[in-house]
Design a protein around this motif. Structure first.
Motif, PDB file in Angstrom:
ATOM      1  N   GLN A  22       0.503  -1.252   0.030  1.00  0.00           N
ATOM      2  CA  GLN A  22      -0.180  -0.072   0.085  1.00  0.00           C
ATOM      3  C   GLN A  22       0.828   1.285  -0.116  1.00  0.00           C
ATOM      4  O   GLN A  22       0.339   2.417  -0.277  1.00  0.00           O
ATOM      5  CB  GLN A  22      -1.066  -0.014   1.262  1.00  0.00           C
ATOM      6  CG  GLN A  22      -0.200   0.041   2.346  1.00  0.00           C
ATOM      7  CD  GLN A  22      -0.539  -1.330   3.061  1.00  0.00           C
ATOM      8  OE1 GLN A  22       0.489  -2.021   3.172  1.00  0.00           O
ATOM      9  NE2 GLN A  22      -1.338  -1.668   3.667  1.00  0.00           N
ATOM     10  N   SER A  23       2.135   1.283   0.101  1.00  0.00           N
ATOM     11  CA  SER A  23       2.851   2.478   0.248  1.00  0.00           C
ATOM     12  C   SER A  23       2.662   3.528  -0.619  1.00  0.00           C
ATOM     13  O   SER A  23       2.284   4.660  -0.312  1.00  0.00           O
ATOM     14  CB  SER A  23       4.330   2.388   0.542  1.00  0.00           C
ATOM     15  OG  SER A  23       4.549   1.516   1.607  1.00  0.00           O
ATOM     16  N   PRO A  24       2.601   3.201  -1.940  1.00  0.00           N
ATOM     17  CA  PRO A  24       2.458   4.185  -3.098  1.00  0.00           C
ATOM     18  C   PRO A  24       1.011   4.726  -3.027  1.00  0.00           C
ATOM     19  O   PRO A  24       0.917   5.848  -3.768  1.00  0.00           O
ATOM     20  CB  PRO A  24       2.671   3.357  -4.378  1.00  0.00           C
ATOM     21  CG  PRO A  24       3.569   2.233  -3.800  1.00  0.00           C
ATOM     22  CD  PRO A  24       2.984   1.895  -2.430  1.00  0.00           C
ATOM     23  N   VAL A  25       0.003   4.167  -2.382  1.00  0.00           N
ATOM     24  CA  VAL A  25      -1.413   4.798  -2.427  1.00  0.00           C
ATOM     25  C   VAL A  25      -1.361   6.152  -1.995  1.00  0.00           C
ATOM     26  O   VAL A  25      -2.278   7.116  -2.444  1.00  0.00           O
ATOM     27  CB  VAL A  25      -2.366   3.678  -1.826  1.00  0.00           C
ATOM     28  CG1 VAL A  25      -2.586   3.981  -0.358  1.00  0.00           C
ATOM     29  CG2 VAL A  25      -3.837   4.069  -2.458  1.00  0.00           C
TER      30      VAL A  25
ATOM     31  N   GLU B  81       4.897  -8.799   4.954  1.00  0.00           N
ATOM     32  CA  GLU B  81       3.831  -9.851   4.731  1.00  0.00           C
ATOM     33  C   GLU B  81       3.845 -10.252   3.237  1.00  0.00           C
ATOM     34  O   GLU B  81       2.863  -9.996   2.493  1.00  0.00           O
ATOM     35  CB  GLU B  81       2.454  -9.102   5.169  1.00  0.00           C
ATOM     36  CG  GLU B  81       2.377  -9.067   6.565  1.00  0.00           C
ATOM     37  CD  GLU B  81       0.879  -8.473   6.971  1.00  0.00           C
ATOM     38  OE1 GLU B  81       0.595  -8.618   8.428  1.00  0.00           O
ATOM     39  OE2 GLU B  81       0.049  -8.047   6.335  1.00  0.00           O
ATOM     40  N   VAL B  82       4.905 -11.162   3.063  1.00  0.00           N
ATOM     41  CA  VAL B  82       4.818 -11.598   1.553  1.00  0.00           C
ATOM     42  C   VAL B  82       3.599 -12.473   1.165  1.00  0.00           C
ATOM     43  O   VAL B  82       3.521 -12.398  -0.053  1.00  0.00           O
ATOM     44  CB  VAL B  82       6.214 -12.536   1.411  1.00  0.00           C
ATOM     45  CG1 VAL B  82       7.535 -11.520   1.585  1.00  0.00           C
ATOM     46  CG2 VAL B  82       6.431 -13.432   2.520  1.00  0.00           C
ATOM     47  N   ASP B  83       3.246 -13.080   2.229  1.00  0.00           N
ATOM     48  CA  ASP B  83       2.015 -13.796   1.748  1.00  0.00           C
ATOM     49  C   ASP B  83       0.784 -12.964   1.596  1.00  0.00           C
ATOM     50  O   ASP B  83      -0.468 -13.520   1.149  1.00  0.00           O
ATOM     51  CB  ASP B  83       1.421 -14.926   3.077  1.00  0.00           C
ATOM     52  CG  ASP B  83       1.634 -14.151   4.287  1.00  0.00           C
ATOM     53  OD1 ASP B  83       2.234 -13.048   4.469  1.00  0.00           O
ATOM     54  OD2 ASP B  83       1.053 -14.855   5.170  1.00  0.00           O
ATOM     55  N   PHE B  84       0.805 -11.642   1.768  1.00  0.00           N
ATOM     56  CA  PHE B  84      -0.555 -10.748   1.659  1.00  0.00           C
ATOM     57  C   PHE B  84      -0.038  -9.538   0.739  1.00  0.00           C
ATOM     58  O   PHE B  84      -0.501  -8.301   1.124  1.00  0.00           O
ATOM     59  CB  PHE B  84      -1.076 -10.463   3.095  1.00  0.00           C
ATOM     60  CG  PHE B  84      -1.971 -11.604   3.569  1.00  0.00           C
ATOM     61  CD1 PHE B  84      -2.939 -12.380   2.886  1.00  0.00           C
ATOM     62  CD2 PHE B  84      -1.388 -12.312   4.893  1.00  0.00           C
ATOM     63  CE1 PHE B  84      -3.459 -13.510   3.343  1.00  0.00           C
ATOM     64  CE2 PHE B  84      -1.983 -13.015   5.509  1.00  0.00           C
ATOM     65  CZ  PHE B  84      -3.067 -13.804   4.691  1.00  0.00           C
ATOM     66  N   SER B  85       0.767  -9.765  -0.061  1.00  0.00           N
ATOM     67  CA  SER B  85       1.347  -8.701  -0.945  1.00  0.00           C
ATOM     68  C   SER B  85       1.080  -8.961  -2.418  1.00  0.00           C
ATOM     69  O   SER B  85       1.002 -10.202  -2.747  1.00  0.00           O
ATOM     70  CB  SER B  85       2.836  -8.259  -0.476  1.00  0.00           C
ATOM     71  OG  SER B  85       2.793  -7.795   0.847  1.00  0.00           O
ATOM     72  N   ILE B  86       1.460  -8.201  -3.357  1.00  0.00           N
ATOM     73  CA  ILE B  86       1.420  -8.548  -4.577  1.00  0.00           C
ATOM     74  C   ILE B  86       2.898  -9.033  -5.288  1.00  0.00           C
ATOM     75  O   ILE B  86       3.364  -8.251  -6.026  1.00  0.00           O
ATOM     76  CB  ILE B  86       0.936  -7.028  -5.657  1.00  0.00           C
ATOM     77  CG1 ILE B  86      -0.183  -6.552  -4.705  1.00  0.00           C
ATOM     78  CG2 ILE B  86       0.500  -7.481  -7.130  1.00  0.00           C
ATOM     79  CD1 ILE B  86      -0.553  -4.953  -5.434  1.00  0.00           C
TER      80      ILE B  86
ATOM     81  N   ALA C  89      -3.344  -0.121  -6.229  1.00  0.00           N
ATOM     82  CA  ALA C  89      -1.960   0.151  -5.330  1.00  0.00           C
ATOM     83  C   ALA C  89      -2.182  -0.464  -3.906  1.00  0.00           C
ATOM     84  O   ALA C  89      -1.191  -0.064  -3.148  1.00  0.00           O
ATOM     85  CB  ALA C  89      -1.642   1.483  -5.530  1.00  0.00           C
ATOM     86  N   THR C  90      -3.253  -0.803  -3.503  1.00  0.00           N
ATOM     87  CA  THR C  90      -3.433  -1.353  -2.074  1.00  0.00           C
ATOM     88  C   THR C  90      -4.380  -2.753  -2.009  1.00  0.00           C
ATOM     89  O   THR C  90      -5.119  -2.938  -2.995  1.00  0.00           O
ATOM     90  CB  THR C  90      -4.160  -0.219  -1.209  1.00  0.00           C
ATOM     91  OG1 THR C  90      -4.310  -0.834   0.258  1.00  0.00           O
ATOM     92  CG2 THR C  90      -5.510  -0.066  -1.977  1.00  0.00           C
ATOM     93  N   VAL C  91      -4.060  -3.440  -1.033  1.00  0.00           N
ATOM     94  CA  VAL C  91      -4.617  -4.680  -1.035  1.00  0.00           C
ATOM     95  C   VAL C  91      -6.208  -4.636  -0.205  1.00  0.00           C
ATOM     96  O   VAL C  91      -6.790  -5.547  -0.073  1.00  0.00           O
ATOM     97  CB  VAL C  91      -3.870  -5.792  -0.009  1.00  0.00           C
ATOM     98  CG1 VAL C  91      -2.775  -6.108  -0.953  1.00  0.00           C
ATOM     99  CG2 VAL C  91      -3.525  -5.115   1.012  1.00  0.00           C
TER     100      VAL C  91
END
Length: 439
Positions: A149-152, A203-208, A310-312
């Protein structure tokens, strides 16, 4: 006549679990009391915001007993080699944007309630943060939230578009290269020994991102070979607690998150708040919990479309959290908590034990970088209240009993959350952490 105690099997003999699971570098604190500043340390840098004055924020953290801050260091923006140098030098923070009613999107959320309105040189700000941390005796855990989410929060989509253009299979390599350059730059600035840990990504398991086993582990091991004196790892939002042996090789620390959603998950399912594009949303259960002046979904409008990519976090979550009545939300959770109480307690305890046991097997330090209940509205108090504190204290005590090196008090215990005001509890729990015996 004195009788010898009966031998009832090797399973009755307690191990030396309070000893640390693995030895951290000798120059770092014997325990880490962590406050989670994530990307908010730059996304909430607006005038009068919680991180407008970094020295003040660090001083407040130290006064509450923390010795560690965990942040997004934005390695891809700063050192990714993606043509973003000019953007990083003059990064405009917008937040999620302005809604039709004139308020900001994300106003009722945690982490996303950024009003924007500031510009910053992010590399200089990172150096300033390290200088402030040094003055107040803090060490820093570096991570990246960029594929979450950082770029959002940026006004321009260029940051997101640049990292999104990296092919999925190349993302771990680009991350590892960026971290190598960032670590070298911090070293040149005299801050290497203030780095407590580096996470390839949060959180590599909940990222793109691909699964860590699909190239990430190899890149992590490459990075560790270049910087063998540092703790380098990746974090998991939900590690496989029942099958920890399936985690890939190469993790230099067990930085895993422990959330027990329990009753919170029951509520989320009932109001269908984590989905996106559900027909008929908001459903009657959610409408019953909304504020009386909540707009319709159409009246609420939408963020700029690129921000959803840009965010989950989903569109339904933004609407629901922005317009939920926090009192109604908390009342539902308290009324329904009873049947979940023991399950949530045991789930937190068992997950901590599983993490610690895996770390001990691998001889690496264990860290709980986030926990304990889950994502709640900004003004909801369930996690900050007696139930949440009870679960947090159980998790902290269990972590100490099983040799966990570092831990958060609660993911919400940070300057950008209302829980920061509970100074007494934070001081007391951090004292417990920092005075725990290290065998």
């Amino acid at each position: 006549m004195t009788r010898e105690p009966r031998y009832l099997g090797s399973g009755t003999i307690e191990g030396d679990t309070p000893a640390l699971t693995g030895a951290p570098p000798s120059h770092l604190p014997s325990r880490l009391a962590i406050t989670l500043w994530d990307f908010s340390w730059y996304a909430r840098a607006e005038e009068g915001g919680p991180y407008a004055d970094l020295d003040k924020a660090c001083a407040e953290a130290a006064a509450r007993g923390y010795n560690t801050i965990r942040i997004c260091a934005a390695p891809l923006l700063l050192f990714g080699g993606l043509g973003l140098d000019a953007l990083a030098e003059d990064l405009e923070i917008e937040g999620l944007g302005t809604a039709p009613d004139g308020g900001i999107y994300g106003r009722g959320t945690r982490w996303y309630d950024a009003p924007g309105g500031c510009r910053l040189n992010l590399w200089q700000r990172l150096l300033d943060l390290f200088d402030c941390a040094a003055r107040h005796g803090l060490v820093v855990i570096l991570a990246s939230w960029e594929y979450q989410q950082s770029p959002v929060f940026a006004a321009s989509p260029r940051w997101f578009e640049a990292i999104d253009a990296v092919p999925l299979g190349e993302r771990y390599r680009v991350l590892a290269d960026a971290w190598d350059r960032l670590i070298r730059a911090l070293t040149e600035a005299g801050h290497r020994e203030r780095i407590a840990m580096v996470e390839l990504h949060n959180e590599v398991d909940f990222s793109i991102l691909p699964a860590l086993a699909d190239g990430g582990s190899r890149q992590l091991q490459r990075l560790r070979s270049v910087h063998p004196d540092l703790l380098l790892t990746a974090s998991y939002g939900k590690p496989p607690h029942l099958a920890m042996h399936t985690l890939p090789d190469g993790l230099g620390a067990a930085q895993f998150h422990v959330y027990s959603y329990g009753v919170l998950d029951a509520l989320q399912r009932q109001i269908d708040i984590r989905s996106e594009g559900t027909s008929g949303f908001p459903n009657p259960a959610l409408r019953a919990l909304l504020k009386s002046d909540a707009p319709s979904l159409a009246e609420y409008g939408r963020l700029a479309e690129w921000k959803y990519r840009a965010t989950v976090v989903t569109d339904q979550m933004f609407y629901g959290y922005d317009w939920i009545d926090p009192g109604a939300w908390d009342t539902w959770l308290y009324n329904e908590y009873g049947p979940y109480r023991e399950v949530m307690r045991r789930e937190i305890e068992s997950r901590v034990v599983a993490i610690a046991a895996w770390a001990r097997w691998k001889d690496v330090p264990a860290v709980v970088g986030e926990g304990w209940i889950g994502y709640t509205p900004l003004l909801g108090t369930f996690e900050e209240g007696p139930v949440g504190r009870d679960l947090a204290e159980r998790g902290i005590r269990m972590a100490l009993e099983h040799g966990v090196w570092g831990m958060v008090l609660c993911s919400n215990a940070a300057p950008h959350h209302p829980m920061w005001a509970d100074e007494e509890w934070q001081c007391r729990m951090n004292h417990l952490i920092l005075t725990a015996a290290v065998n």
